[in-house]
Design a protein around this motif. Structure first.
Motif, short mmCIF file in Angstrom:
data_model
loop_
_atom_site.label_atom_id
_atom_site.label_comp_id
_atom_site.label_asym_id
_atom_site.label_seq_id
_atom_site.Cartn_x
_atom_site.Cartn_y
_atom_site.Cartn_z
N ASP A 23 5.37 3.01 -12.50
CA ASP A 23 7.09 2.08 -12.97
C ASP A 23 5.59 0.99 -13.92
O ASP A 23 7.00 1.46 -15.24
CB ASP A 23 6.32 0.89 -11.88
CG ASP A 23 7.64 1.32 -10.67
OD1 ASP A 23 7.77 2.77 -10.98
OD2 ASP A 23 7.46 0.86 -9.58
N LYS A 27 2.19 4.19 -7.09
CA LYS A 27 3.32 3.65 -7.79
C LYS A 27 3.27 2.80 -8.41
O LYS A 27 4.66 2.55 -8.98
CB LYS A 27 4.45 3.54 -6.50
CG LYS A 27 6.07 3.19 -6.62
CD LYS A 27 6.89 4.10 -6.82
CE LYS A 27 8.21 3.90 -6.96
NZ LYS A 27 8.69 2.82 -8.24
N ARG A 80 7.67 1.79 -18.26
CA ARG A 80 7.75 1.04 -18.51
C ARG A 80 7.24 1.04 -20.43
O ARG A 80 7.84 0.49 -20.94
CB ARG A 80 8.30 -0.85 -17.68
CG ARG A 80 8.01 -1.66 -18.54
CD ARG A 80 10.05 -1.63 -18.93
NE ARG A 80 9.96 -3.20 -19.29
CZ ARG A 80 11.49 -3.60 -20.15
NH1 ARG A 80 11.69 -2.55 -20.36
NH2 ARG A 80 10.83 -4.55 -20.55
#
Length: 338
Positions: free
Chosen positions: A178, A174, A182
């Motif tokens: 992320d 995860k 980003r």
């Protein structure tokens, strides 16, 4: 009723009849000759005067046209100059926007992306190691289960480790997602900034080109204005020369008319027994002094032929006789006296 229309061509006959009884025929003929010459000179001067007047009117019209065109061009030039100022302001604004975008947090974004990529690489490495540990632990667990002398505590311990590894692996996965998202967002923001900078630079270039076109138009307009100014000055000078020339001719015409009056004053003219219609007024004359005055006035004024015919018709004339070649006056008279 019988009338004599007084025109410049009939002056000799009128004066001859008026003075045929004074016994000075030679003097009269000499005076009549001088008068005739003076009338011809006056006629020539008046013809030239009319030509000059037409030329003056034409020059005045041309001068006004130059002024009007010049004013329109000046207004157009002022409009273009205002447009140039607006475009200059727009260029300055675009340059500021471009500079602001270029100077905005690009370095920070790039640094953050680099850092995130490093972290992503580290997480991916850790994730790979976790996967290896997970696979190894799982394999060991399976091996322990197959042993006959099963060690329940070890199996339980290994199962807990496996669960912990699974949880950590999920967490790392995860975190990797992320970080990756980003990075994509930051790279997209950088691309959008680059695109916006390119758009602004393109607008700036278009505005600069448009500004240059305005400068070229102003240069062309200025040349046209200068040309019109020169043409206007030349026309003005020509107009002034023509007016001066016309004034000189008017002065000469006045002097000739004065001479004509002096010559007429030398001749005795009696009251007309036959009514005379003066072409300069279109009115019936019988008084000798009025006839003389009319002869002088008509030398420098137009013939009011229609008024003459109308006056004779009102007087009761029903028959008109044209003396001389052609039927021009007869045709005019028919049209007037319908």
């Amino acid at each position: 009723a019988l009338l004599l229309v007084l025109t410049s061509t009939s002056t000799t006959n009128v004066l001859a009849k008026a003075d045929d009884t004074d016994g000075s025929k030679k003097v009269i003929e000499s005076s009549i000759s001088k008068i005739s010459d003076l009338e011809n000179q006056i006629k020539d001067l008046n013809d030239k005067k009319q030509e000059d007047q037409s030329k003056i009117d034409e020059l005045k019209e041309k001068l006004e046209s130059c002024k009007d065109n010049g004013e329109k061009l000046k207004q157009e030039k002022a409009k273009l100059e205002e447009e140039i100022r607006d475009k200059g302001n727009k260029i300055a604004q675009l340059e500021k926007e471009i500079e602001d975008l270029k100077n905005s947090n690009n370095d920070e974004l790039i640094a953050e992306i680099t850092q995130l990529k490093d972290e992503l690489k580290r997480l991916q490495d850790e994730n790979a190691k976790l996967k290896e540990d997970y696979s190894s632990t799982k394999w060991e667990l399976e091996a322990e289960k197959e042993k006959t002398d099963k060690n329940e505590n070890k199996i339980k311990e290994m199962q807990e480790k496996l669960e912990s590894l699974e949880e950590e692996l999920t967490k790392k996965t995860k975190e990797i997602e992320d970080k990756d998202n980003r990075i994509k967002d930051l790279e997209k923001a950088l691309d959008e900034k680059d695109t916006k900078i390119k758009d602004l630079e393109s607008k700036k270039k278009d505005t600069e080109n448009s500004k240059l076109e305005c400068f070229k138009k102003i240069e062309e307009l200025q040349k046209t204005i200068d040309s019109l100014k020169e043409s206007s000055e030349n026309t003005k000078k020509e107009l002034e020369d023509k007016i001066k020339e016309l004034e000189e001719k008017q002065k000469a015409s006045g002097e000739e008319i004065k001479k004509l009056k002096e010559e007429l004053d030398k001749i005795q003219v009696n009251d007309a027994k036959i009514p005379v219609v003066a072409n300069v007024t279109g009115k019936i004359l019988t008084n000798a002094s009025d006839i003389k005055e009319s002869l002088v006035t008509q030398a420098a004024n137009p013939v009011l032929w229609e008024d003459c015919v109308a006056e004779m018709v009102n007087f009761g004339v029903t028959r008109f006789v044209e003396v001389g070649p052609g039927k021009v006056l007869t045709g005019f008279t028919k049209k007037i006296n319908k």
